[in-house]
Write an enzyme that holds these catalytic residues in place. Structure first.
Site, PDB file in Angstrom:
ATOM      1  N   LYS A   1     -10.378   0.223  -2.461  1.00 17.11           N
ATOM      2  CA  LYS A   1      -9.891   0.546  -3.916  1.00 17.11           C
ATOM      3  C   LYS A   1     -10.537  -0.043  -5.076  1.00 17.11           C
ATOM      4  O   LYS A   1     -11.081  -0.962  -4.871  1.00 17.11           O
ATOM      5  CB  LYS A   1      -8.468   0.574  -4.105  1.00 17.11           C
TER       6      LYS A   1
ATOM      7  N   TYR B   1      -4.321  12.987  -2.983  1.00 21.41           N
ATOM      8  CA  TYR B   1      -2.860  12.319  -3.205  1.00 21.41           C
ATOM      9  C   TYR B   1      -2.014  13.707  -3.803  1.00 21.41           C
ATOM     10  O   TYR B   1      -0.901  13.391  -4.249  1.00 21.41           O
ATOM     11  CB  TYR B   1      -2.687  11.318  -4.339  1.00 21.41           C
TER      12      TYR B   1
ATOM     13  N   PHE C   1       4.327   8.602 -11.374  1.00 23.36           N
ATOM     14  CA  PHE C   1       2.950   7.934 -11.414  1.00 23.36           C
ATOM     15  C   PHE C   1       1.601   8.513 -10.733  1.00 23.36           C
ATOM     16  O   PHE C   1       0.867   7.758 -10.794  1.00 23.36           O
ATOM     17  CB  PHE C   1       3.191   6.437 -10.552  1.00 23.36           C
TER      18      PHE C   1
ATOM     19  N   ARG D   1      -3.673   1.073  10.402  1.00 22.45           N
ATOM     20  CA  ARG D   1      -2.414   1.105   9.405  1.00 22.45           C
ATOM     21  C   ARG D   1      -1.448  -0.023   9.544  1.00 22.45           C
ATOM     22  O   ARG D   1      -1.223  -0.670   8.601  1.00 22.45           O
ATOM     23  CB  ARG D   1      -1.571   2.291   9.790  1.00 22.45           C
TER      24      ARG D   1
ATOM     25  N   THR E   1       2.746   0.081   1.914  1.00 22.47           N
ATOM     26  CA  THR E   1       2.173   0.201   0.551  1.00 22.47           C
ATOM     27  C   THR E   1       2.552  -0.865  -0.487  1.00 22.47           C
ATOM     28  O   THR E   1       1.463  -1.231  -1.150  1.00 22.47           O
ATOM     29  CB  THR E   1       3.070   1.712  -0.058  1.00 22.47           C
TER      30      THR E   1
ATOM     31  N   ARG F   1      -2.697  -6.118   2.844  1.00 23.04           N
ATOM     32  CA  ARG F   1      -2.108  -5.831   1.749  1.00 23.04           C
ATOM     33  C   ARG F   1      -1.070  -7.355   1.303  1.00 23.04           C
ATOM     34  O   ARG F   1      -0.823  -7.651   0.141  1.00 23.04           O
ATOM     35  CB  ARG F   1      -1.009  -4.651   1.732  1.00 23.04           C
TER      36      ARG F   1
ATOM     37  N   ASN G   1      -3.318  -1.994  -4.012  1.00 26.61           N
ATOM     38  CA  ASN G   1      -2.945  -2.406  -2.940  1.00 26.61           C
ATOM     39  C   ASN G   1      -4.026  -2.517  -1.995  1.00 26.61           C
ATOM     40  O   ASN G   1      -3.898  -2.231  -0.692  1.00 26.61           O
ATOM     41  CB  ASN G   1      -1.622  -1.641  -2.326  1.00 26.61           C
TER      42      ASN G   1
ATOM     43  N   HIS H   1      -6.967   2.258   0.982  1.00 27.79           N
ATOM     44  CA  HIS H   1      -6.219   3.506   1.398  1.00 27.79           C
ATOM     45  C   HIS H   1      -6.610   3.521   3.072  1.00 27.79           C
ATOM     46  O   HIS H   1      -7.868   3.043   3.324  1.00 27.79           O
ATOM     47  CB  HIS H   1      -6.688   4.560   0.877  1.00 27.79           C
TER      48      HIS H   1
ATOM     49  N   GLU I   1      -9.427  13.733   5.950  1.00 30.30           N
ATOM     50  CA  GLU I   1      -9.858  12.753   5.013  1.00 30.30           C
ATOM     51  C   GLU I   1     -11.267  12.432   5.291  1.00 30.30           C
ATOM     52  O   GLU I   1     -12.094  12.183   4.198  1.00 30.30           O
ATOM     53  CB  GLU I   1      -8.967  11.480   5.013  1.00 30.30           C
TER      54      GLU I   1
HETATM   55  P1  ADP Z   1      -0.209   4.779   1.439  1.00 30.77           P
HETATM   56  O1  ADP Z   1      -1.386   4.274   0.701  1.00 30.77           O
HETATM   57  O2  ADP Z   1       0.711   3.264   1.915  1.00 30.77           O
HETATM   58  O3  ADP Z   1      -0.343   5.686   2.621  1.00 30.77           O
HETATM   59  P2  ADP Z   1       1.321   6.557  -0.227  1.00 30.77           P
HETATM   60  O4  ADP Z   1       0.423   7.556   0.471  1.00 30.77           O
HETATM   61  O5  ADP Z   1       2.581   6.864  -0.233  1.00 30.77           O
HETATM   62  O6  ADP Z   1       0.953   5.190   0.466  1.00 30.77           O
HETATM   63  O7  ADP Z   1       0.632   6.371  -1.937  1.00 30.77           O
HETATM   64  C1  ADP Z   1      -0.779   6.389  -1.977  1.00 30.77           C
HETATM   65  C2  ADP Z   1      -0.902   5.359  -2.963  1.00 30.77           C
HETATM   66  O8  ADP Z   1      -0.280   5.649  -4.284  1.00 30.77           O
HETATM   67  C3  ADP Z   1      -0.513   3.991  -2.680  1.00 30.77           C
HETATM   68  O9  ADP Z   1      -1.241   3.437  -1.990  1.00 30.77           O
HETATM   69  C4  ADP Z   1      -0.435   3.310  -4.027  1.00 30.77           C
HETATM   70  O10 ADP Z   1      -1.466   2.952  -4.720  1.00 30.77           O
HETATM   71  C5  ADP Z   1       0.174   4.480  -5.012  1.00 30.77           C
HETATM   72  N1  ADP Z   1       1.789   4.508  -4.940  1.00 30.77           N
HETATM   73  C6  ADP Z   1       2.580   4.870  -3.726  1.00 30.77           C
HETATM   74  N2  ADP Z   1       3.803   4.661  -4.137  1.00 30.77           N
HETATM   75  C7  ADP Z   1       3.911   4.053  -5.537  1.00 30.77           C
HETATM   76  C8  ADP Z   1       4.814   3.340  -6.214  1.00 30.77           C
HETATM   77  N3  ADP Z   1       6.073   3.622  -6.172  1.00 30.77           N
HETATM   78  N4  ADP Z   1       4.102   2.788  -7.406  1.00 30.77           N
HETATM   79  C9  ADP Z   1       3.107   2.891  -7.786  1.00 30.77           C
HETATM   80  N5  ADP Z   1       2.038   3.196  -7.045  1.00 30.77           N
HETATM   81  C10 ADP Z   1       2.434   3.876  -5.784  1.00 30.77           C
END
Ligand code: ADP
Length: 210
Positions: A66, A106, A114, A142, A148, A159, A169, A172, A183
């Site tokens: 990222k 997303y 957000f 993973r 996350t 992370r 974080n 992805h 993807e």
């Molecule tokens: P992951 O990346 O762990 O698969 P998600 O697909 O749920 O998680 O979310 C995609 C991205 O959106 C996350 O990596 C993070 O950057 C952001 N995100 C998810 N949940 C939140 C949250 N509650 N607050 C802020 N950013 C979030």
């Protein structure tokens, strides 16, 4: 399959009747011969299932380094974490993500407050998209990435070691075989994924693991 397809069953029966299976029993009546054949058949089914069982999978998965990772100068260090684990780098390039691609990527977050903020953060500067390959790579990546929220991620995960944020974080990573397939197609053309053999391959896995 043998039970589902009566035709195969009949063919196998005829084949079995004509081969050596019953040589020693050639003076038997038809009914006992059938029983001998069924016994043989039942003995072979577990062997067939064992040989066909696809328990171990060589997989490819998508990782995105990222913008926060590029801004903090961590590209080499994070890439190295995946390489050290034993994942093969099959594709890598720098791209500037757009709102359109991120809305698709997303989509599962579109109802979240957000959503736009996450997309803006992913467009802050270019990202590095990577394709890593290995046995059960999707799950392994993973696990290495961690949950996350960076603050809650265990030390030892990427992370957990590099992030204090839910949003910023570091990476992805695709979360299922279905997601990985979609993807990888979203970010790579087929000719941008390379299937070369790494010199270390024979020392990464036992020969019954792939
Ligand atoms: P992951 O990346 O762990 O698969 P998600 O697909 O749920 O998680 O979310 C995609 C991205 O959106 C996350 O990596 C993070 O950057 C952001 N995100 C998810 N949940 C939140 C949250 N509650 N607050 C802020 N950013 C979030």
């Amino acid at each position: 399959l043998l039970f589902i397809c009566p035709y195969s069953f009949i063919c196998l029966y005829l084949y079995s009747s004509s081969n050596n299976l019953h040589k020693k029993d050639s003076n038997r009546m038809l009914f006992p011969r059938k029983i001998v054949f069924l016994e043989e058949l039942l003995k072979r089914i577990p062997l067939y299932i064992t040989l066909k069982e696809p328990t171990i999978m060589m997989e490819k998965t998508l990782v995105i380094l990222k913008p926060c990772t590029l801004q903090r100068g961590l590209v080499g260090e994070i890439t190295n974490r995946f390489e050290r684990k034993g994942l093969r780098l099959a594709g890598m390039k720098m791209v500037q993500l757009t709102d359109e691609v991120l809305s698709e990527h997303y989509a599962h977050l579109s109802a979240k407050p957000f959503f736009q903020r996450v997309k803006d953060s992913m467009m802050a500067c270019p990202v590095i998209v990577c394709c890593f390959e290995g046995v059960d790579a999707i799950e392994a990546v993973r696990a290495l990435t961690g949950p996350t929220n960076g603050r809650k991620a265990a030390p030892g995960t990427i992370r957990g070691d590099y992030s204090m944020s839910f949003q910023e974080n570091i990476v992805h990573a695709s979360d299922s075989p279905e997601a990985a397939e979609v993807e990888l197609k979203r970010f790579f053309k087929p000719e941008e994924i390379f299937d070369y053999k790494q010199a270390t391959f024979d020392f990464l896995y036992a020969n019954d693991e792939y």
